[in-house]
Design an enzyme around this catalytic site. Structure first.
Site, PDB file in Angstrom:
ATOM      1  N   PRO A 102       0.832  -1.207   0.000  1.00  0.00           N
ATOM      2  CA  PRO A 102       0.000   0.000   0.000  1.00  0.00           C
ATOM      3  C   PRO A 102       0.868   1.258   0.000  1.00  0.00           C
ATOM      4  CG  PRO A 102      -0.105  -1.099   2.136  1.00  0.00           C
ATOM      5  CD  PRO A 102       0.674  -1.990   1.233  1.00  0.00           C
ATOM      6  N   GLU A 103       0.515   2.186  -0.832  1.00  0.00           N
ATOM      7  CA  GLU A 103       1.224   3.458  -0.851  1.00  0.00           C
ATOM      8  C   GLU A 103       0.322   4.535  -0.251  1.00  0.00           C
ATOM      9  OE1 GLU A 103       3.425   4.387  -4.279  1.00  0.00           O
ATOM     10  OE2 GLU A 103       3.973   2.327  -4.686  1.00  0.00           O
TER      11      GLU A 103
END
Ligand SMILES: [Zn+2]
Length: 274
Positions: free
Chosen positions: A2-3
């Protein structure tokens, strides 16, 4: 992994779903995930606390529990699920927060890389990961005057510099690939070769790319899907990351490794500078 846009999407969903709820108890099934306290202390401080707010610094989620802050990092595969108390425990659920209303918040992580720190509110500014983190593209401090002199001092590839959370926070691999394409910068360009105009573009396109991704609930790539029923739709907007043909000049997209990270770029639109 996840960014920032995925983490922001998770934050907004969690805030809507568990904001204002009171934690009755918490079960920790993998004690090593709680980094800075032993589990009994951790439980004791969290019990009977209300989630006042959920904020975010870089890729850290901050649950504001009255005088304490629970800092959660999802790392590679972390997700949250909200389930009823009676639902059976999945084998990948490693922390379960029980709310007084009969619902639970479950931290699910197939890799067990996620981390939790519980800190006193007044100690947030001295919490090391937060202290060392550079400003985000949206922050007021993120200006050409801030970024240009830092890049000027570095000879590392611009791709690696933009992934360095101490310089600019929250820009992960996918988004750096996209930003460099929009700036027309080759990912291996030495940082000090960036001109002021490039730096201005880096800031501008970082904001644009992240904003667009947040609006679309992040990007779903491989195993990562945002929890809570949010599907990332930003993948449809990607211009070079995992793509085969340049949307501008139709040349084939090159795939290389920069600092060990999968890097996609257009040889024609992103010329190398030496
Ligand atoms: Zn091109």
């Amino acid at each position: 992994m996840p960014e920032l846009p995925e983490v922001e999407t998770v934050r907004r969903s969690l805030k809507r779903l568990v904001g204002g709820k009171t934690i009755r108890d918490v079960d920790v099934f993998v004690p090593k995930m709680v980094r800075n306290l032993d589990v009994s202390k951790f439980r004791q401080h969290i019990e009977n606390k209300t989630i006042i707010d959920i904020s975010r610094i870089g890729k850290y989620l901050l649950f504001h529990l009255e005088d304490w802050i629970l800092v959660s990092h999802l790392r590679m595969e972390g997700r949250y699920f909200i389930k009823h108390l009676d639902e059976a425990k999945d084998k990948h659920e490693h922390l379960i927060f029980y709310f007084t209303d009969g619902t639970t918040m479950r931290y699910h992580d197939t890799r067990k890389f996620g981390t939790f720190d519980l800190i006193k509110q007044e100690n947030l500014s001295s919490f090391e990961p937060v202290q060392k983190m550079g400003p985000e593209p949206f922050d007021q401090e993120m200006t050409v005057d801030y970024l240009y002199p830092i890049l000027k001092r570095k000879t590392i590839a611009i791709k690696s510099a933009l992934l360095d959370q101490h310089i600019i926070a929250g820009l992960g691999n996918i988004y750096v690939n996209e930003v460099l394409f929009l700036c027309g910068l080759h990912p291996e360009t030495p940082s000090h070769k960036c001109r002021k105009k490039d730096v201005k573009n880096i800031i501008k396109y970082s904001q644009e790319v992240l904003e667009e991704a947040i609006k679309r609930g992040g990007t779903t790539i491989r195993s990562y899907t945002s929890s809570l029923g949010v599907t990332g739709r930003f993948q449809q907007q990607l211009k070079v990351h995992t793509k085969e043909v340049c949307p501008t000049c139709e040349s084939p997209i090159e795939k290389i490794k920069v600092g060990g990270r999968g890097t996609y770029y257009c040889k024609k639109c992103q010329k190398k500078r030496y």
